[in-house]
Design an enzyme around this catalytic site. Sequence first.
Site, short mmCIF file in Angstrom:
data_model
loop_
_atom_site.label_atom_id
_atom_site.label_comp_id
_atom_site.label_asym_id
_atom_site.label_seq_id
_atom_site.Cartn_x
_atom_site.Cartn_y
_atom_site.Cartn_z
N GLU A 1 0.85 -1.18 0.00
CA GLU A 1 0.00 0.00 0.00
C GLU A 1 0.90 1.24 0.00
O GLU A 1 1.78 1.37 0.85
CB GLU A 1 -0.87 -0.05 1.27
N GLN B 1 -10.79 9.92 -13.84
CA GLN B 1 -10.05 10.01 -15.11
C GLN B 1 -8.76 10.80 -14.91
O GLN B 1 -7.70 10.43 -15.40
CB GLN B 1 -10.90 10.71 -16.17
N CYS C 1 -2.39 0.19 30.11
CA CYS C 1 -1.15 0.96 30.14
C CYS C 1 -1.28 2.15 31.10
O CYS C 1 -1.30 1.96 32.30
CB CYS C 1 -0.73 1.36 28.73
N GLY D 1 -3.86 3.56 31.86
CA GLY D 1 -5.07 3.22 32.62
C GLY D 1 -4.74 2.33 33.80
O GLY D 1 -5.31 2.48 34.89
N MET D 2 -3.81 1.39 33.63
CA MET D 2 -3.37 0.53 34.73
C MET D 2 -2.60 1.37 35.74
O MET D 2 -2.78 1.25 36.96
CB MET D 2 -2.50 -0.60 34.17
N HIS E 1 -0.59 -3.67 26.04
CA HIS E 1 -1.73 -3.30 25.18
C HIS E 1 -2.37 -4.55 24.57
O HIS E 1 -1.96 -4.96 23.48
CB HIS E 1 -1.26 -2.39 24.05
N GLU F 1 -5.13 -4.79 23.12
CA GLU F 1 -5.90 -4.45 21.91
C GLU F 1 -5.14 -4.73 20.62
O GLU F 1 -5.74 -5.01 19.59
CB GLU F 1 -6.38 -2.99 21.97
N1 GLN Z 1 2.66 7.41 29.68
C1 GLN Z 1 2.80 6.11 30.24
C2 GLN Z 1 4.21 5.58 30.12
O1 GLN Z 1 4.97 6.03 29.32
C3 GLN Z 1 1.79 5.14 29.61
C4 GLN Z 1 1.99 4.94 28.14
C5 GLN Z 1 0.79 4.29 27.46
O2 GLN Z 1 -0.32 4.35 27.96
N2 GLN Z 1 1.00 3.72 26.30
O3 GLN Z 1 4.58 4.68 30.84
#
Ligand code: GLN
Length: 537
Positions: A143, A195, A384, A386-387, A510, A512
Amino acid sequence: MNQTKYIFVTGGVTSSLGKGIIAASLAKLLQARGYRTTIQKFDPYINVDPGTLNPYEHGECYVTDDGAETDLDLGHYERFLNVPTSQANNVTTGRVYLSVIEKERRGEFLGKTVQVVPHITNEIKQRMQLLGQSGDYDIVITEIGGTVGDIESLPYIESVRQLLWELGDENGIVIHLTLVPYLAAAGELKTKPTQHSVKTLMESGIKADILVCRTEHELSDDLRQKLALFCNVKKEAVIQSIDASTIYDVPNLMLEEGLDKVALKKLGLPEKQSPDLKQWNEFLHRLKNPKHTINIGLVGKYVELQDSYKSILEAFIHAGASNETKVNVVSVHSEYLDAKNIAEKLKDLDGILVAPGFGNRGIEGKIETVRYARENNIPFLGICLGMQMAVIEFARNVLGYADANSTEMNESTAHPVINLMEEQKDIENMGGTMRLGAWKCSLKNDTLANKIYGKSEIMERHRHRYEFNGDYLTEMEQKGLVASGINPDTGLVEVIEVPTHPFFIGVQYHPEYKSTVANPHPLFVSFVAAAVQHKLK
Ligand code: GLN
């Protein structure tokens, strides 16, 4: 098969036509016919990788097992194909120039003048063939980012032209993705922009073999005929790509249009079997026939732009289908959350995800969110940052350290429950210097994490600098937090949970990035299941 075949995908008229999805859908069909297929993306910007880009610039930064920070389209490739990608699958102009300039400094050009043609184009061509030469693939789809006619894309287009010539007929083809706009006032679809962009491609010496036309309305037979005539392609090579309700419908739409068949014919390859999409269609069926509906709050600071959390949103689609549940992801801006408004703002949620992120902005709102989820028994997943926020919240409100923080946000806090690893302390460069890529993690027996994964050794992808500060581990565990996932080599805490809560888990990595249609991620699957349970109660 010995000769790897190459399909190049270019874009015309405008950006954001969904080249990545078309490439991934074609790859899916070829894979489902039994061809070993991969996709790579060449991006025309000068950043060496998108790791240093703000999500507002280019959407999420996707991370591969080998720790490459890449374009989010690689996420689509993995989600569709269920085959991991790597650094080799994403090349930027910055990377190409960096490598050529480093060679120049080492004297590798033997006194020659280093130029765009041939030195930059040679570097591009060599990288375009890297995966093909590995022997692992029958077909490589490339791509080309950007739009034909852009100054930035020129070296790529020239490289494709040369490569097509070198590869010879039937070994390389070009699919040009363009827009066929609908003029409401005239009540007509217009072919002129297509075109023109085909003409621009021709001026660079490239003839499109197949046109994929993005459109909001069906292309009539006459219109297809007209496009074929003026753009110099066979009528069967005019492929309609109509707006779809989900990106996961696109492989079937391309199958109906015969994109895979025309491509194989042009490449001189047999059709083999008709594509085996049984598992894919079962997923679609579950996706479109949900038995439950839940609301999940996605609490972050880049919520204005959907692409910032692309992989998380897709992981919810996979996990929702697997639970026969429609997951409404409600974006919540953490900057506007505080102790006073939180109950009101989060009241209709069946589950809460606190998103990854960097820097100070919006973090107090995230910490309040964690508290709300923990105290009200709402299923919680922290990823991340969030943890890290979950650890800070626990330190503040359970251990009683009101100033607990991450040294990313407050370097002088007396309680740095999240801090920088020793190895990170002397790093000055920003690009490619985080803890990146797949790391091993051991899960403790009889924990939620262990139950979710159904095994005790996992590999997950990371992208961060800061870590759980092990000095606080004993104290936190005495107060009811469990460090359920530990890196066996470094001892770093990767997963935390609160077992007295119905579903409270934070992961330093992560998950996800690894969720695909064929393998929805277990953490997301269990989180959605917990949210359904919460709602039913
Ligand atoms: N800012 C945080 C760190 O660097 C978390 C990074 C993230 O959420 N990907 O550790």
